[in-house]
Write a protein that holds these residues in place. Structure first.
Motif, mmCIF file in Angstrom:
data_model
loop_
_atom_site.group_PDB
_atom_site.id
_atom_site.type_symbol
_atom_site.label_atom_id
_atom_site.label_comp_id
_atom_site.label_asym_id
_atom_site.label_seq_id
_atom_site.Cartn_x
_atom_site.Cartn_y
_atom_site.Cartn_z
ATOM 1 N N SER A 150 17.467 -14.587 -66.566
ATOM 2 C CA SER A 150 16.680 -13.830 -65.403
ATOM 3 C C SER A 150 16.344 -12.457 -66.078
ATOM 4 O O SER A 150 16.917 -11.639 -66.623
ATOM 5 C CB SER A 150 17.886 -13.542 -64.310
ATOM 6 O OG SER A 150 17.187 -12.572 -63.414
ATOM 7 N N PHE A 193 11.465 -17.256 -58.253
ATOM 8 C CA PHE A 193 10.674 -16.004 -58.139
ATOM 9 C C PHE A 193 10.957 -15.100 -57.005
ATOM 10 O O PHE A 193 10.827 -15.658 -56.019
ATOM 11 C CB PHE A 193 9.355 -16.477 -58.446
ATOM 12 C CG PHE A 193 8.838 -16.829 -59.827
ATOM 13 C CD1 PHE A 193 8.772 -16.182 -60.943
ATOM 14 C CD2 PHE A 193 8.522 -18.230 -59.705
ATOM 15 C CE1 PHE A 193 8.193 -17.009 -62.169
ATOM 16 C CE2 PHE A 193 8.141 -18.878 -61.097
ATOM 17 C CZ PHE A 193 8.023 -18.228 -61.995
ATOM 18 N N GLU A 195 13.464 -22.874 -61.556
ATOM 19 C CA GLU A 195 13.030 -21.347 -61.586
ATOM 20 C C GLU A 195 12.950 -20.978 -60.183
ATOM 21 O O GLU A 195 12.667 -21.358 -59.193
ATOM 22 C CB GLU A 195 11.662 -21.480 -62.279
ATOM 23 C CG GLU A 195 10.625 -22.172 -61.867
ATOM 24 C CD GLU A 195 9.230 -22.022 -62.495
ATOM 25 O OE1 GLU A 195 9.033 -21.501 -63.476
ATOM 26 O OE2 GLU A 195 8.320 -22.401 -61.985
ATOM 27 N N ASN A 238 13.167 -9.170 -65.109
ATOM 28 C CA ASN A 238 12.533 -8.491 -64.315
ATOM 29 C C ASN A 238 11.067 -7.750 -65.043
ATOM 30 O O ASN A 238 11.059 -7.433 -65.925
ATOM 31 C CB ASN A 238 13.292 -7.256 -63.660
ATOM 32 C CG ASN A 238 14.401 -7.470 -63.067
ATOM 33 O OD1 ASN A 238 14.792 -8.729 -62.739
ATOM 34 N ND2 ASN A 238 15.297 -6.649 -62.559
ATOM 35 N N LYS A 262 3.230 -16.602 -61.655
ATOM 36 C CA LYS A 262 4.380 -17.581 -62.170
ATOM 37 C C LYS A 262 4.198 -17.778 -63.535
ATOM 38 O O LYS A 262 5.120 -17.951 -64.284
ATOM 39 C CB LYS A 262 4.233 -18.682 -61.176
ATOM 40 C CG LYS A 262 4.901 -18.346 -59.786
ATOM 41 C CD LYS A 262 5.152 -19.467 -58.905
ATOM 42 C CE LYS A 262 5.654 -18.957 -57.547
ATOM 43 N NZ LYS A 262 5.842 -20.255 -56.505
ATOM 44 N N ASN A 279 8.642 -15.088 -70.195
ATOM 45 C CA ASN A 279 10.151 -15.165 -70.041
ATOM 46 C C ASN A 279 10.878 -16.103 -71.357
ATOM 47 O O ASN A 279 11.580 -15.753 -72.092
ATOM 48 C CB ASN A 279 10.686 -15.845 -68.857
ATOM 49 C CG ASN A 279 11.890 -15.172 -68.140
ATOM 50 O OD1 ASN A 279 12.516 -14.325 -68.972
ATOM 51 N ND2 ASN A 279 12.151 -15.581 -66.882
ATOM 52 N N LEU A 301 4.434 -15.397 -66.027
ATOM 53 C CA LEU A 301 5.679 -14.819 -66.071
ATOM 54 C C LEU A 301 7.085 -15.750 -66.822
ATOM 55 O O LEU A 301 7.685 -15.570 -67.526
ATOM 56 C CB LEU A 301 6.435 -14.375 -64.846
ATOM 57 C CG LEU A 301 6.017 -13.232 -64.252
ATOM 58 C CD1 LEU A 301 6.849 -12.704 -62.987
ATOM 59 C CD2 LEU A 301 6.056 -12.057 -65.050
ATOM 60 N N ARG A 302 6.508 -17.176 -66.651
ATOM 61 C CA ARG A 302 7.285 -18.249 -67.257
ATOM 62 C C ARG A 302 7.164 -18.117 -68.534
ATOM 63 O O ARG A 302 7.924 -18.036 -69.577
ATOM 64 C CB ARG A 302 6.542 -19.446 -66.671
ATOM 65 C CG ARG A 302 7.431 -20.679 -66.845
ATOM 66 C CD ARG A 302 6.818 -21.874 -66.393
ATOM 67 N NE ARG A 302 6.745 -21.746 -64.726
ATOM 68 C CZ ARG A 302 5.589 -22.131 -64.042
ATOM 69 N NH1 ARG A 302 4.508 -22.298 -64.618
ATOM 70 N NH2 ARG A 302 5.657 -21.988 -62.733
ATOM 71 N N ALA A 332 8.971 -8.248 -59.765
ATOM 72 C CA ALA A 332 9.113 -9.722 -59.869
ATOM 73 C C ALA A 332 10.486 -10.065 -60.626
ATOM 74 O O ALA A 332 10.448 -9.564 -61.648
ATOM 75 C CB ALA A 332 7.926 -10.578 -60.416
ATOM 76 N N CYS A 375 12.420 -12.759 -62.207
ATOM 77 C CA CYS A 375 11.817 -14.498 -62.591
ATOM 78 C C CYS A 375 13.360 -14.884 -63.142
ATOM 79 O O CYS A 375 13.958 -14.495 -64.036
ATOM 80 C CB CYS A 375 10.786 -14.216 -63.533
ATOM 81 S SG CYS A 375 10.438 -15.905 -64.293
#
Length: 991
Positions: A663, A710, A708, A665, A684, A691, A687-688, A647, A649
């Motif tokens: 960004s 994905f 954002e 991965n 999502k 991140n 990952l948010r 993914a 992101c």
RNA sequence: GCUCAAGUGGCGGAAUUGGUAGACGCGUCGGAUUCAAAAUCCGAUUCUUCGGAGUGCGGGUUCGAUUCCCGCCUUGAGUACCA
């Protein structure tokens, strides 16, 4: 005592090798049985679990046949000439012989560890000079033969020369080149030696001919159709051109009819026979000549529908047809030439793929109808293939859809010559319903009668003859390669001469480079010692060539199928140096009784081998004209590839200092992506957060995100990094993905999962290195043993079917072997005794004997493994320890799991290999039952069962069933309309 | 397009002449044993509204169809303008 499979398997493999247990004798009182595998090309990658499938099946059969009292020939060898070794040589300079030797050693080790009962004393290698000596010998025999259509067999070329000397060639009915000129005996005698040789070459079964090939100048080689992608070479993307080259060809077309007829008497699969039939492509019809108006030339066509000759409204020639340039009128010249140029640019593949576009051009010329003498326009069109028939067709638009489409497209008239047929929308091609009309003397006749009549009339006119055509083309036999059999051929004044068989083999010369020469000659052009001295009969230095006594040798080599077209005969007597096999050996073994191999060889190897066998039969060298009585195609074992998602992101966020973006991965499991291929909301969110955490420095929160995106991409995972429950073994994955790197130091992409486990997606596809799904049998032999591997490969499913491999399932058969072991041995050692077997145990044994024997004979190996499992489960439950039963059981299992069977057999006190034991005899008296648990059905649906004596009469059964309370319950007061009683089978109540 | 093969539980598959669909194994779940794990053993495991339904879909033959017949769909393999 534990089941120590590693120790047991090693012990018995050594025993078999040392005692030559499976060596077959060429003389025996026993009946013979020949079990053959398609021999492998020893590739550098070694075996994967898919390769041994067929070998295991044939090994089981071979071992079974030994138990049945047959003298079994079960050999193995290597198809060891081939491209990969040559490619490797080009890249590294290592001689292909060395690469091949190394690869063979790996193959041998891997094969040995699976416990095959091969007679290795008969091993052949096609690249071995002592083997290819005889491949060269067969080539010489082919060169010295012609095909006599009257005798329907190949004959020595000397018989043809005798005919030429006596009466010329006018009455010779031979399979030969198309354009053979007629000559008399006197003319023959007057020809120069070279002229005579040229003529003979047109008759020989292997001959030199100009062949159109796909030439790739950059690679200096000829490419097969599938090596060309979009008009350029698959490797390197170099341009490819059509080029005529002089090459050796094999006149396999001479055998077309016999190859077709021979299929009737061999037990091969229908699908395989069908593809050979299609490949041979027999069609019966007529050859018709049309005179060209205002020219001396004629157009010869082949048609399967001569009965429709009055429906011809145009002729179509292939754009490459020789006549095109001659007959095209000046007015049409520009158009025709433009069209030819356009079609030449399109590859054969393109032309084939594009069926819908109709193209063509009018030549301006007219042919003359043989009967009506009407003019017929002559067109060219690329739907007519130069390589089939005569490269020209008489176009009958009302009866052939392609002609119809062409006529419609170019507004050519479509006369209807069928009674009552509607041709306003499409052509009428139904032969069976045809009644001919508007056709002079053919009016009112059906297809059969009309065809007969029109051929008769054409023959009267001298403009046609009944003819059978075959799609099968002669096979090109030259390869511009190094790693293949050299031809035993040198050239005198451009004419090929055979080296006397006494001086064979002609060994491959050493070369500096394995590439084609700078002048475009094959790799053998690099050899400096590659000339033939006709006085000393030796290969000598090229410097000595004087074209007087020392001549250049052939630079091409033979194709891959040369060595594999006769190897099955060599196994019969593989070390013979005097002949390719002795007559005694050939007459004893005769042919292969069972041949197992892949269906991909349907129209290659299996057709060429049949061709050579028929030729050798004609020459009296082999006793039968079909080499394999029965053939089975094993299916492919597919790999289960694994994949996860990566993914990506990307977020944009507000920071106190302005807009920032990041960004990152992450690897995410398969359940992180929904069916649409998008990341789930859950992921999502993960990952948010992740991140933001990673970029703490910016002190952003989720509220600061302004944008954002994905993106998810599939990432393959090596099978070794996946556990049996389809979870990623993360450490293994990293090790594989980032090899030779310090994982502590380098920044690897994180694997993120919302779960404790990391789910991997699976996909079934061909097992291949590039898909990371290859499973190696070596590790399986170490972990579970060869017997487990053998059983499991069989247990997977029917032999012929394609089926996916899943290593996890092997625990089932491995557990079975442990259970089997425990039936014989416990902590105190052997527990088998001489006690009387129980009736139950005897019943188990005998139903197993029956089933296993039937299964082996039907090649249903998967079901016999189940049968063994059931037998062992039952005997364990019965606490059977009776030698009388358990000894027999071992013989049953020994073809499948030979190591454990040998070990327990010897522990039972036998000194000889179990392979010498007779197969148990089925005795049905042990299976006799006195009662049957009848299924009681209502309207065909089984509702309950009822135990009733087997000797009960139909009437009594009916009474007993109807009286049963459950029957009354089912009927709920209704009266049954009908009661079907099949004694010993079923009771069905209707109503 | 044509030819051939194949569609059955979560998975591999079984049912050999039309006669108890899901044998056998994997996986999963539950239990025993164990300090724990591995190994081993035992049990359950097509769906279900508990009536039944169910072998790719729609028809047919039959007392009875995964099996035979007709039509279709899907997948795989081979082959390809074959006159």
């Amino acid at each position: 005592m534990k089941y120590d499979f590693n120790q047991i398997e090693k012990k018995w493999q050594e025993y078999w090798a040392k005692n030559q247990t499976f060596k077959a004798e060429n003389h025996s009182d026993k009946p013979k049985y020949y079990v053959l595998d398609m021999f492998p090309y020893p590739s550098g990658a070694g075996l994967h679990v898919g390769h041994p499938l067929g070998y295991i099946a044939s090994d089981i059969y071979a071992r079974y046949k030994r138990h049945q009292g047959f003298n079994v020939l079960h050999p193995q060898g290597y198809d060891s000439f081939g491209l990969p070794a040559e490619q490797y040589a080009i890249q590294t300079g290592q001689h292909p012989a060395i690469t091949t030797e190394t690869n063979i050693a790996t193959y041998r080790r891997q094969l040995d560890q699976i416990g095959f009962s091969f007679d290795w004393s008969r091993e052949v290698r096609t690249s071995d000079p002592s083997y290819y000596k005889w491949t060269q010998w067969i080539f010489i025999q082919l060169f010295n033969s012609w095909y006599n259509n009257d005798a329907e067999k190949a004959e020595d070329i000397s018989t043809l020369i005798k005919i030429f000397e006596a009466e010329g060639n006018a009455n010779v009915n031979a399979v030969c080149d198309d354009a053979v000129e007629t000559f008399t005996a006197e003319e023959w005698k007057a020809f120069s030696s070279k002229e005579q040789q040229e003529i003979l070459l047109q008759y020989r079964l292997t001959y030199l001919a100009e062949t159109e090939v796909n030439w790739c100048p950059a690679l200096g080689t000829v490419l097969a159709n599938d090596e060309i992608v979009n008009g350029v070479s698959e490797r390197g993307g170099h341009p490819v051109v059509r080029k005529k080259m002089t090459q050796w060809s094999m006149r396999i077309s001479a055998y077309a009819e016999r190859l077709l007829q021979g299929l009737e008497k061999i037990d091969w699969t229908d699908s395989l026979k069908e593809s050979q039939r299609n490949w041979i492509g027999k069609s019966v019809g007529a050859a018709v000549t049309f005179n060209v108006k205002d020219h001396d030339d004629v157009i010869e066509v082949f048609t399967t529908r001569p009965d429709t000759i009055f429906g011809v409204s145009f002729m179509t020639l292939a754009p490459e047809h020789d006549l095109v340039s001659k007959i095209t009128t000046p007015e049409q010249k520009a158009e025709v030439e433009a069209y030819i140029e356009a079609t030449a640019k399109r590859s054969e593949r393109e032309r084939m793929a594009d069926v819908k576009t109709i193209t063509g051009a009018f030549t301006g010329a007219y042919a003359e109808h043989p009967f009506t003498k009407e003019p017929i326009p002559v067109w060219i069109g690329d739907y007519v293939l130069a390589g089939y028939g005569t490269g020209a067709v008489m176009s009958v638009p009302c009866g052939d859809q392609r002609d119809y489409d062409f006529a419609k497209h170019f507004n050519i008239e479509i006369p209807n010559i069928f009674e009552g047929a509607d041709i306003s929308e499409e052509a009428f091609a139904d032969k069976d319903k045809t009644i001919i009309a508007n056709s002079d003397f053919l009016n009112g006749l059906n297809y059969k009668k009309a065809t007969k009549r029109v051929i008769f009339e054409l023959e009267q006119l001298g403009q046609g003859v009944g003819k059978t055509n075959y799609r099968l083309r002669d096979a090109v036999f030259s390869r511009q390669r190094y790693w293949g059999e050299p031809f035993p051929v040198y050239y005198v004044d451009g004419m090929p001469q055979m080296i006397d068989a006494a001086h064979l083999p002609i060994q491959l010369p050493e070369v500096e480079k394995y590439l084609p020469t700078e002048t475009g000659e094959p790799p053998l052009g690099n050899a400096t010692v590659w000339a033939w001295n006709t006085e000393t009969n030796e290969v000598v230095s090229n410097d000595l060539i004087d074209n007087n006594t020392i001549f250049p040798l052939e630079l091409n080599t033979m194709p891959g199928w040369a060595g594999s077209s006769w190897y099955f005969n060599r196994y019969m007597d593989s070390t013979n140096n005097e002949a390719f096999a002795s007559q005694e050996a050939l007459n004893y073994w005769k042919d292969v009784d069972l041949y197992i191999g892949g269906s991909e060889h349907a129209t290659g190897h299996l057709l060429y081998a049949r061709f050579w066998q028929k030729f050798l039969f004609d020459k009296g060298v082999v006793p039968v004209d079909e080499f394999a009585k029965k053939l089975i195609n094993q299916g492919m074992i597919l790999g289960t590839s694994g994949y996860i998602n990566m993914a990506i992101c990307a977020i944009k966020f507000n920071t106190p200092e302005g807009t920032g973006s990041k960004s990152t991965n992450y690897y995410v499991p398969i359940d992180a992506v929904n069916q649409k291929g998008e990341l789930t909301e859950e992921y999502k969110s993960i990952l948010r957060k992740k991140n933001i955490q990673d970029y703490e420095y910016y002190k952003v929160s989720e509220n600061d995100i302004i944008e954002e995106t994905f993106v998810v991409n599939r990432t393959p995972v090596h099978v070794d990094a996946i556990d049996s429950s389809n979870n990623l073994i993360i450490d293994e994955f990293y090790k594989w993905k980032y090899p030779n790197q310090d994982l502590q130091k380098i920044k690897v992409i994180e694997c993120i999962s919302s779960d404790e486990v990391f789910k991997v997606g699976r996909e079934v596809e061909k097992m291949s290195k590039s898909k990371y799904n290859v499973v190696n049998p070596d590790q399986i032999c170490i972990d579970y043993g060869a017997d487990s591997l053998r059983l499991y490969e069989m247990f997977l499913g029917p032999l012929e079917q394609y089926k996916p491999w899943n290593t996890a399932g092997i625990t089932g058969v491995h557990g079975f072997l442990k259970k089997l072991w425990k039936l014989y041995v416990d902590d105190n050692g052997l527990k088998v005794n001489d006690s009387e077997p129980s009736a139950d145990s005897l019943k188990t044994l005998h139903k197993t004997i029956k089933k296993v024997q039937e299964d082996i004979e039907n090649f249903s190996f998967n079901t016999s493994v189940s049968t063994f499992m059931i037998a062992v489960n039952e005997l364990t439950a019965q606490k059977c320890s009776s030698k009388a039963v358990l000894e027999q059981l071992l013989v049953l299992i020994s073809p499948y799991a030979p190591h454990i069977a040998e070990e327990l057999w010897s522990q039972l006190g036998h000194n000889e290999s179990i392979s010498t034991a007779a197969f148990p005899k089925f005795d049905k008296s042990h299976l006799v039952e006195s009662s049957k648990n009848y299924p009681i059905s209502f309207n065909g649906k089984m509702r309950f069962t009822l135990e009733l004596p087997l000797d009960m009469s139909k009437e009594d059964i009916e009474k007993a069933v109807l009286a049963h309370e459950k029957t009354q319950e089912q009927l709920q007061g209704r009266t049954p309309k009908k009661v079907i009683v099949v004694p010993g089978k079923i009771v069905n109540i209707v109503g």
